[in-house]
Design an enzyme around this catalytic site. Sequence first.
Site, PDB file in Angstrom:
ATOM      1  N   ASP A  55      13.897 -13.162 -32.919  1.00  0.00           N
ATOM      2  CA  ASP A  55      13.907 -13.873 -31.643  1.00  0.00           C
ATOM      3  C   ASP A  55      12.881 -14.992 -31.755  1.00  0.00           C
ATOM      4  O   ASP A  55      11.681 -14.729 -31.898  1.00  0.00           O
ATOM      5  CB  ASP A  55      13.531 -12.937 -30.486  1.00  0.00           C
ATOM      6  CG  ASP A  55      14.621 -11.918 -30.200  1.00  0.00           C
ATOM      7  OD1 ASP A  55      15.804 -12.251 -30.369  1.00  0.00           O
ATOM      8  OD2 ASP A  55      14.293 -10.785 -29.801  1.00  0.00           O
ATOM      9  N   ASP A 100      24.620  -9.732 -23.183  1.00  0.00           N
ATOM     10  CA  ASP A 100      23.414  -9.117 -22.622  1.00  0.00           C
ATOM     11  C   ASP A 100      23.848  -8.335 -21.391  1.00  0.00           C
ATOM     12  O   ASP A 100      24.297  -8.919 -20.399  1.00  0.00           O
ATOM     13  CB  ASP A 100      22.387 -10.180 -22.221  1.00  0.00           C
ATOM     14  CG  ASP A 100      21.878 -10.976 -23.412  1.00  0.00           C
ATOM     15  OD1 ASP A 100      21.938 -10.457 -24.541  1.00  0.00           O
ATOM     16  OD2 ASP A 100      21.421 -12.116 -23.213  1.00  0.00           O
TER      17      ASP A 100
END
Length: 254
Positions: free
Chosen positions: A11, A130
């Site tokens: 990330d 998500d």
Amino acid sequence: MLAKRIVPCLDVDKGRVVKGRKFQNIQDVDDPVDLAKKYNQAGADELVFYDITASNENRNIFLDVVENVAAEIAIPFSVGGGIRTITDIHQTLRAGADKVSINSAAIKNPQLIKDAALKFGSQCVVLSIDAKAVSENTWQVYINGGRTNTEIDAIGWAIKGEQLGAGEIVINAIDVDGEKNGYNLELTRAIADKVNIPIIASGGAGTKEHFANVLQKGGADAALAASVFHYSEIQIPDLKEYLAASNIIVRREI
């Protein structure tokens, strides 16, 4: 049977690898190129790179960082964050990505999945979802780095993503992200039972047993994790040895 895959995740924010919990409380970790080299050498099956603020900040992905990472690895490389158009996808693939992960842009323009699959092939198109629980056995899709609830059913969206041409789905369980208490087996299994393309489970890895559980009980084809690898809490060769001993087929170095 195909071997199950172990997938470290980078990330990235402002050129640095970061990690948070439940998509919040972001902390600096390391340089993405250094980590990529480490995972390539450790026997990772694939590497995922997310520019985690590109969509929310409405900017393009940092292609220079993508190029630098791609130059150092010899394993499949999936890149996502801030990818909105066919041109974005083309540039990301040219920068060295093998696959492009689409999340927020696919919700806003589902045709992007179909167009990308037709132009580059389904094997290059990953639908990243998500998802967060809104009630028992019901999950909805969030976008913009988990900040905005679309109120779209996550399982229905996964089915539609496959129909549009996605070749793979990453399911990021926001509720368990960074908690290290295990993957969301119910969510992963619910989607795995409804689609015929590979599922990568993401969010919640804390122990080797968690990986085994999601690959067996959760029905995932691959398990993605970040902090347990970044902080060397779990070594990839040790994890693969554990999984093999648990009768899970994995690719191992000779």
